[in-house]
Write a protein that holds these residues in place. Structure first.
Motif, short mmCIF file in Angstrom:
data_model
loop_
_atom_site.label_atom_id
_atom_site.label_comp_id
_atom_site.label_asym_id
_atom_site.label_seq_id
_atom_site.Cartn_x
_atom_site.Cartn_y
_atom_site.Cartn_z
N LEU A 107 39.85 61.48 24.28
CA LEU A 107 39.76 60.70 23.05
C LEU A 107 38.32 60.56 22.56
N ASP A 108 38.17 60.48 21.26
CA ASP A 108 36.87 60.22 20.66
C ASP A 108 36.59 58.72 20.56
N ASP A 109 37.65 57.92 20.53
CA ASP A 109 37.52 56.47 20.36
C ASP A 109 37.94 55.72 21.61
N ASP A 110 37.39 54.53 21.78
CA ASP A 110 37.77 53.68 22.91
C ASP A 110 39.18 53.13 22.71
N LEU A 111 39.89 52.95 23.80
CA LEU A 111 41.14 52.20 23.76
C LEU A 111 40.78 50.72 23.71
N ILE A 112 41.41 49.96 22.83
CA ILE A 112 41.00 48.56 22.68
C ILE A 112 41.99 47.58 23.30
N VAL A 113 43.23 48.01 23.58
CA VAL A 113 44.27 47.10 24.05
C VAL A 113 45.14 47.78 25.09
N ASN A 114 45.57 47.00 26.08
CA ASN A 114 46.67 47.39 26.96
C ASN A 114 47.63 46.22 26.99
N GLN A 115 48.85 46.44 26.53
CA GLN A 115 49.84 45.38 26.47
C GLN A 115 50.66 45.42 27.76
N LEU A 116 50.65 44.31 28.51
CA LEU A 116 51.26 44.26 29.84
C LEU A 116 52.10 43.00 29.99
N GLN A 117 53.14 43.09 30.80
CA GLN A 117 53.98 41.92 31.04
C GLN A 117 53.23 40.91 31.91
N LEU A 118 53.19 39.68 31.45
CA LEU A 118 52.55 38.61 32.20
C LEU A 118 53.11 37.27 31.76
N SER A 119 53.53 36.49 32.73
CA SER A 119 53.91 35.10 32.48
C SER A 119 53.61 34.32 33.75
N LEU A 120 53.78 33.02 33.70
CA LEU A 120 53.51 32.19 34.86
C LEU A 120 54.36 32.58 36.06
N VAL A 121 55.55 33.15 35.82
CA VAL A 121 56.42 33.55 36.93
C VAL A 121 56.47 35.07 37.10
N HIS A 122 55.61 35.79 36.39
CA HIS A 122 55.50 37.24 36.58
C HIS A 122 54.01 37.57 36.64
N THR A 123 53.47 37.59 37.87
CA THR A 123 52.01 37.67 38.02
C THR A 123 51.54 38.75 38.99
N PRO A 124 52.20 39.90 39.08
CA PRO A 124 51.75 40.91 40.06
C PRO A 124 50.31 41.36 39.84
N MET A 125 49.83 41.39 38.60
CA MET A 125 48.46 41.84 38.36
C MET A 125 47.43 40.83 38.87
N ILE A 126 47.88 39.59 39.14
CA ILE A 126 47.00 38.57 39.67
C ILE A 126 47.19 38.40 41.18
N ASP A 127 48.42 38.52 41.64
CA ASP A 127 48.76 38.23 43.04
C ASP A 127 47.94 39.05 44.03
N ALA A 128 47.83 40.35 43.77
CA ALA A 128 47.16 41.23 44.74
C ALA A 128 45.71 40.83 44.94
N GLY A 129 45.09 40.26 43.93
CA GLY A 129 43.70 39.86 44.05
C GLY A 129 43.47 38.72 45.03
N PHE A 130 44.52 37.95 45.31
CA PHE A 130 44.41 36.87 46.29
C PHE A 130 44.67 37.35 47.72
N ASN A 131 45.28 38.52 47.85
CA ASN A 131 45.80 38.93 49.15
C ASN A 131 45.21 40.25 49.62
N VAL A 132 43.91 40.40 49.40
CA VAL A 132 43.21 41.63 49.76
C VAL A 132 43.26 41.86 51.27
N ASN A 133 43.64 43.07 51.67
CA ASN A 133 43.64 43.49 53.07
C ASN A 133 44.62 42.68 53.93
N MET A 134 45.69 42.20 53.28
CA MET A 134 46.72 41.47 54.02
C MET A 134 47.99 42.31 54.09
N GLN A 135 48.92 41.90 54.94
CA GLN A 135 50.13 42.69 55.16
C GLN A 135 51.38 42.07 54.54
#
Length: 305
Positions: free
Chosen positions: A161-189
């Protein structure tokens, strides 16, 4: 309402946007009330897609406001393409045809942003780049983005692309947080430690790509609202407690929870009820404390390490 900048663009919009998927179900009069009320509340980005209502949502939007140049200057229009019946299609031909259809239905010469709706496994990034270049040169699309894509999918596309991508639309709500959860549980099983999205939230922040949160009041894959749902007693109790404390609704608190994140995530709310949108818009004036944010996160069933 507070303003945010989308990506590296010059688009400055209200930090809450209106998703128009259900607008096809409204009369022109009711749709006009929804749109005018949104603008008065500070909501000026309207999110569409070629498939919403089979295209009718875009038609109703334009007819309801009697689209004209003066009104067009007051708002930002975003639409999406790439989903077809039974398959996804990022071919140059389909992208160009889809945009032309959206412009015709929206009765405008351009959209401010175009997003690729769902990843197409058969995407030829060179072909997408050609389509984007054609749309940019013709003035039909100002900026481009994606929806539901992971970092490597975006990297592959950006290579051409010649231009930057400006948006990524992703599912997120208080009860749907996978993009946040992994950041709390680094190197855990445990299960939350599994990185399912390639650290998309951090990637978008590093690359100045705005995250737009779709279905901010839903659980599952659009299985229904969690607010007021007896299946989620703890999170609803905490939402109600904070709503009473701050003099707003539980929906405003759920929205404020998303807005509190430093990534400047923009919720895309799909309500067609003017009063509910006014209630939600009050989230822009609320700043949850760090403790309140974590209390809500834990009330949704999330354990901290």
């Amino acid at each position: 309402m507070k303003k945010i900048r989308l990506g590296k663009s010059d688009l400055k919009v209200g930090e809450i946007s209106l998703g128009c998927m259900r607008m096809s179900e409204l009369s022109n009069k009711d749709a006009a009330n929804v749109i005018q009320n949104a603008i008065e509340a500070g909501v000026d980005l309207f999110d569409h897609a070629d498939i919403y209502g089979g295209g009718k949502s875009e038609e109703v939007f334009a007819e309801a406001i009697e689209m004209n140049d003066d009104f067009r200057e007051k708002i930002k229009l975003q639409t999406k393409c790439g989903i077809r019946k039974g398959f996804f299609d990022f071919s140059k031909e389909h992208i160009l045809e889809s945009v032309d259809g959206s412009l015709r239905r929206l009765k405008t010469d351009y959209v401010d942003s175009l997003l690729l709706h769902r990843p197409d496994a058969l995407m030829e990034p060179e072909e997408v780049a050609e389509a984007f270049a054609t749309l940019k040169e013709s003035g039909k699309v100002r900026y481009f983005g994606v929806s539901n894509q992971n970092p490597m999918q975006m990297e592959l596309l950006k290579k051409y692309l010649d231009d930057d991508l400006i948006v990524n639309q992703l599912q997120l709500s208080l009860v749907h947080t996978p993009m946040i959860d992994a950041g709390f549980n680094v190197n855990m099983q445990n299960d939350p430690a599994v990185v399912r999205d390639g650290n998309v939230l951090e990637y978008c922040r590093l690359n100045d790509i705005s995250v737009q949160a779709w279905s901010p009041f839903q659980h599952g894959m659009i299985e229904g609202p969690f607010i007021g749902n007896d299946a989620f007693p703890e999170v609803n109790a905490k939402l109600q407690e904070l709503a009473e404390k701050k003099g707003v609704t539980d929906s405003a608190i759920a929205t404020a929870w998303i807005l509190r994140h430093p990534a400047k995530i923009q919720p895309v709310v799909g309500t067609m009820n003017p009063q509910r949108l006014n209630d939600i818009a009050k989230a822009s004036d609320i700043e949850l404390t760090r403790q309140e944010w974590y209390e809500l996160y834990r009330s949704a069933g999330n354990d901290l390490p």
